[in-house]
Design a protein around this motif. Structure first.
Motif, mmCIF file in Angstrom:
data_model
loop_
_atom_site.group_PDB
_atom_site.id
_atom_site.type_symbol
_atom_site.label_atom_id
_atom_site.label_comp_id
_atom_site.label_asym_id
_atom_site.label_seq_id
_atom_site.Cartn_x
_atom_site.Cartn_y
_atom_site.Cartn_z
ATOM 1 N N CYS A 136 15.321 6.807 3.417
ATOM 2 C CA CYS A 136 14.260 7.818 3.341
ATOM 3 C C CYS A 136 14.295 8.633 2.059
ATOM 4 N N THR A 137 15.475 8.767 1.452
ATOM 5 C CA THR A 137 15.590 9.629 0.279
ATOM 6 C C THR A 137 15.713 8.844 -1.041
ATOM 7 N N ILE A 138 16.103 7.590 -0.958
ATOM 8 C CA ILE A 138 16.307 6.802 -2.180
ATOM 9 C C ILE A 138 15.333 5.627 -2.254
ATOM 10 N N THR A 139 15.485 4.686 -1.340
ATOM 11 C CA THR A 139 14.775 3.403 -1.455
ATOM 12 C C THR A 139 13.270 3.543 -1.283
ATOM 13 N N LEU A 140 12.843 4.145 -0.181
ATOM 14 C CA LEU A 140 11.410 4.209 0.101
ATOM 15 C C LEU A 140 10.638 5.057 -0.916
ATOM 16 N N PRO A 141 11.143 6.215 -1.326
ATOM 17 C CA PRO A 141 10.393 6.962 -2.351
ATOM 18 C C PRO A 141 10.232 6.193 -3.662
ATOM 19 N N ILE A 142 11.287 5.487 -4.087
ATOM 20 C CA ILE A 142 11.189 4.731 -5.336
ATOM 21 C C ILE A 142 10.243 3.532 -5.165
ATOM 22 N N ALA A 143 10.280 2.918 -3.981
ATOM 23 C CA ALA A 143 9.446 1.739 -3.728
ATOM 24 C C ALA A 143 8.036 2.092 -3.282
ATOM 25 N N LEU A 144 7.715 3.381 -3.215
ATOM 26 C CA LEU A 144 6.424 3.811 -2.678
ATOM 27 C C LEU A 144 5.216 3.164 -3.366
ATOM 28 N N PRO A 145 5.170 3.064 -4.704
ATOM 29 C CA PRO A 145 4.011 2.392 -5.314
ATOM 30 C C PRO A 145 3.833 0.960 -4.835
ATOM 31 N N GLY A 146 4.942 0.253 -4.627
ATOM 32 C CA GLY A 146 4.849 -1.113 -4.123
ATOM 33 C C GLY A 146 4.344 -1.153 -2.703
ATOM 34 N N LEU A 147 4.735 -0.191 -1.886
ATOM 35 C CA LEU A 147 4.239 -0.117 -0.505
ATOM 36 C C LEU A 147 2.736 0.148 -0.496
ATOM 37 N N ILE A 148 2.305 1.036 -1.376
ATOM 38 C CA ILE A 148 0.869 1.325 -1.453
ATOM 39 C C ILE A 148 0.107 0.088 -1.923
ATOM 40 N N ALA A 149 0.664 -0.594 -2.916
ATOM 41 C CA ALA A 149 0.025 -1.817 -3.405
ATOM 42 C C ALA A 149 -0.069 -2.854 -2.305
ATOM 43 N N GLY A 150 0.995 -2.989 -1.510
ATOM 44 C CA GLY A 150 0.972 -3.920 -0.397
ATOM 45 C C GLY A 150 -0.086 -3.565 0.630
ATOM 46 N N ALA A 151 -0.217 -2.271 0.925
ATOM 47 C CA ALA A 151 -1.225 -1.830 1.882
ATOM 48 C C ALA A 151 -2.633 -2.096 1.366
ATOM 49 N N VAL A 152 -2.853 -1.856 0.091
ATOM 50 C CA VAL A 152 -4.178 -2.073 -0.501
ATOM 51 C C VAL A 152 -4.548 -3.550 -0.477
ATOM 52 N N VAL A 153 -3.606 -4.393 -0.906
ATOM 53 C CA VAL A 153 -3.867 -5.835 -0.915
ATOM 54 C C VAL A 153 -4.103 -6.341 0.506
ATOM 55 N N GLY A 154 -3.291 -5.859 1.440
ATOM 56 C CA GLY A 154 -3.458 -6.274 2.830
ATOM 57 C C GLY A 154 -4.784 -5.835 3.408
ATOM 58 N N PHE A 155 -5.194 -4.619 3.122
ATOM 59 C CA PHE A 155 -6.467 -4.118 3.629
ATOM 60 C C PHE A 155 -7.624 -4.929 3.074
ATOM 61 N N ALA A 156 -7.572 -5.226 1.774
ATOM 62 C CA ALA A 156 -8.641 -6.007 1.150
ATOM 63 C C ALA A 156 -8.723 -7.404 1.748
ATOM 64 N N ALA A 157 -7.558 -8.029 1.960
ATOM 65 C CA ALA A 157 -7.542 -9.370 2.540
ATOM 66 C C ALA A 157 -8.056 -9.350 3.984
ATOM 67 N N ALA A 158 -7.635 -8.346 4.758
ATOM 68 C CA ALA A 158 -8.082 -8.246 6.150
ATOM 69 C C ALA A 158 -9.572 -7.946 6.232
ATOM 70 N N LEU A 159 -10.068 -7.161 5.286
ATOM 71 C CA LEU A 159 -11.486 -6.798 5.284
ATOM 72 C C LEU A 159 -12.368 -8.026 5.081
ATOM 73 N N GLY A 160 -11.887 -8.989 4.320
ATOM 74 C CA GLY A 160 -12.699 -10.162 4.028
ATOM 75 C C GLY A 160 -12.327 -11.399 4.814
ATOM 76 N N GLU A 161 -11.395 -11.285 5.757
ATOM 77 C CA GLU A 161 -10.955 -12.462 6.505
ATOM 78 C C GLU A 161 -12.069 -12.999 7.406
ATOM 79 N N PHE A 162 -12.217 -14.306 7.397
ATOM 80 C CA PHE A 162 -13.291 -14.949 8.161
ATOM 81 C C PHE A 162 -12.770 -16.028 9.119
ATOM 82 N N GLY A 163 -12.090 -17.044 8.552
ATOM 83 C CA GLY A 163 -11.731 -18.219 9.337
ATOM 84 C C GLY A 163 -10.862 -17.930 10.541
ATOM 85 N N ALA A 164 -9.769 -17.175 10.349
ATOM 86 C CA ALA A 164 -8.860 -16.893 11.452
ATOM 87 C C ALA A 164 -9.522 -16.010 12.502
ATOM 88 N N VAL A 165 -10.335 -15.063 12.045
ATOM 89 C CA VAL A 165 -10.988 -14.135 12.979
ATOM 90 C C VAL A 165 -11.996 -14.852 13.863
#
Length: 227
Positions: A136-165
């Motif tokens: 909580c004090t070392i790893t996650l704060p430093i990795a926060l931009p990567g977590l945000i990037a992962g959330a953004v990419v995931g949201f964009a992919a989920a927003l446009g998903e067609f075949g599986a849905v």
């Protein structure tokens, strides 16, 4: 916009939001496991977790149907014991979209965690910090931009998903008909090109807003991480 377009937009945001929320939690757990531990079968687990990235989305939806359908081992158990069904529901649409987006989130989060210098965690441990404190004090704060990037990419992919849905949750107006499915449905009707065009413009606008918001979040995350 017509009520049908608003409903498709609302469902798209709900489905993508839920898919991103649970997918990011799972991605964080597995990314931490793969980045920080070595164990037998690690390579196989890594390959299985990334399988939705290389499989056709329809195949992913079919596998989910086999597992989570009313006659599947997981879906049947949920139906018998809790009366809960995922197939042909908005929750099922979120599951399908989230599974397809999961490898993208996993990759981004894993790279972010691997980018954190283990010596910082070792220093914190030498000072008496436990695993949760270090995370909580070392790893996650430093990795926060990567977590945000992962959330953004995931949201964009989920927003446009067609075949599986459409394979797992079908194309039910008001329940599972997201924007991509609504565009597909409009194109199946003679003269539906105008509706499909409006839906496409709404989809483009939603994606643009999401990208702008992601840029704001990324900058905020970098400032919080001291970069």
């Amino acid at each position: 916009m017509t009520p049908d377009i608003w409903e498709a937009l609302r469902l798209s945001l709900i489905v993508a939001g839920r898919a991103t929320a649970w997918g990011l939690v799972a991605a964080l757990a597995f990314a931490w496991l793969l980045a920080r531990y070595r164990f037998p079968g690690r390579t196989l687990l890594d390959a299985l977790l990334h399988a939705p990235l290389i499989l056709p989305p329809v195949v992913v939806g079919f596998v989910l149907l086999l597992l989570f359908g009313t006659h599947g081992p997981i879906g049947g158990w949920l139906d018998r014991h809790f009366g809960y069904r995922l197939v042909f529901t908005s929750a099922g649409a979120s599951l399908a979209a989230g599974v397809c987006a999961f490898p993208l989130m996993l990759r981004a989060v894993r790279l972010a965690i691997e980018g954190v210098d283990p010596k910082l965690e070792e220093a914190a441990r030498s000072l008496g910090a436990g695993p949760i404190d270090r995370a909580c004090t070392i790893t996650l704060p430093i990795a926060l931009p990567g977590l945000i990037a992962g959330a953004v990419v995931g949201f964009a992919a989920a927003l446009g998903e067609f075949g599986a849905v459409i394979t797992f949750a079908a194309n039910i107006p008001g329940e599972t008909q997201t924007l991509p499915l609504a565009i597909y449905a409009a194109l199946q009707v003679p003269g539906g090109e105008a509706i499909a065009m409006r839906l496409s413009l709404v989809s483009f606008a939603a994606a643009l807003v999401a990208l702008l918001l992601s840029e704001v979040l990324l900058r905020a995350g970098k400032r919080a991480a001291g970069r």
